[in-house]
Design a protein around this motif. Structure first.
Motif, mmCIF file in Angstrom:
data_model
loop_
_atom_site.group_PDB
_atom_site.id
_atom_site.type_symbol
_atom_site.label_atom_id
_atom_site.label_comp_id
_atom_site.label_asym_id
_atom_site.label_seq_id
_atom_site.Cartn_x
_atom_site.Cartn_y
_atom_site.Cartn_z
ATOM 1 N N ARG A 11 0.558 -1.419 -0.045
ATOM 2 C CA ARG A 11 -0.066 -0.539 0.446
ATOM 3 C C ARG A 11 0.905 0.964 -0.459
ATOM 4 N NH1 ARG A 11 -2.038 0.333 5.214
ATOM 5 N NH2 ARG A 11 -0.573 -1.676 6.135
ATOM 6 N N LYS A 12 0.184 1.975 -0.798
ATOM 7 C CA LYS A 12 1.337 3.217 -0.540
ATOM 8 C C LYS A 12 0.831 4.642 0.523
ATOM 9 C CE LYS A 12 2.430 6.943 -3.768
ATOM 10 N NZ LYS A 12 2.942 7.723 -5.138
ATOM 11 N N LYS A 13 1.955 4.804 1.064
ATOM 12 C CA LYS A 13 1.635 5.227 2.770
ATOM 13 C C LYS A 13 2.019 6.926 2.322
ATOM 14 C CE LYS A 13 0.534 5.697 7.434
ATOM 15 N NZ LYS A 13 0.618 5.250 8.612
ATOM 16 N N GLY A 14 1.881 7.937 2.228
ATOM 17 C CA GLY A 14 3.215 9.594 1.237
ATOM 18 C C GLY A 14 3.727 8.645 0.220
ATOM 19 N N ILE A 18 3.981 0.627 1.737
ATOM 20 C CA ILE A 18 4.227 -0.752 2.903
ATOM 21 C C ILE A 18 3.853 -1.632 2.543
ATOM 22 C CG2 ILE A 18 3.109 -0.215 5.560
ATOM 23 C CD1 ILE A 18 4.819 2.005 4.713
ATOM 24 N N ASP A 43 -1.674 -0.932 -4.191
ATOM 25 C CA ASP A 43 -1.546 -0.885 -5.208
ATOM 26 C C ASP A 43 -0.362 -0.739 -6.377
ATOM 27 O OD1 ASP A 43 -2.400 2.228 -4.584
ATOM 28 O OD2 ASP A 43 -1.473 1.838 -2.650
#
Length: 77
Positions: A11-14, A18, A43
Motif C-alpha cells: 500500500r502506498k502511504k505518502g 508499506i 497499490d
C-alpha cells in the motif's frame, strides 16, 4: 527441497510503499489468482515461488509469477 508460493501486497502511504502481511498459497496457479484479486485493491502486488531446503535453511532466488502496480525497485524489474 520444497517449493513455497507466496503473495506480497503493498500500500502506498505518502511516498513510501508499506508491505502488507505476506500470504501463502498452495500452488503457482493459486498464488497468481490471489495476486490478481489483490491487485484490484492494493497499490502493488507480487506473487512468487521459491525453493527451500528446510534441513539447511537455504533459499533459492525467488521466481516471479505475477507482478502488478507499484513495487519496490528490487521487485519491479
Amino acid at each position: 527441497m520444497t517449493t513455497q508460493y507466496a503473495v506480497q501486497s503493498f500500500r502506498k502511504k505518502g511516498r513510501a510503499l508499506i508491505a502488507d502481511q505476506q500470504r501463502t498459497a498452495r500452488s503457482a496457479d493459486a498464488a497468481i489468482v490471489m495476486a490478481e484479486r489483490m491487485a484490484t485493491t492494493r497499490d502493488g502486488v507480487v506473487a512468487y515461488s521459491q525453493e527451500v531446503d528446510a534441513e539447511t535453511d537455504c533459499y533459492d532466488e525467488p521466481t516471479i509469477l505475477y507482478r502488478s502496480g507499484l513495487l519496490p525497485p528490487e521487485l519491479a524489474a
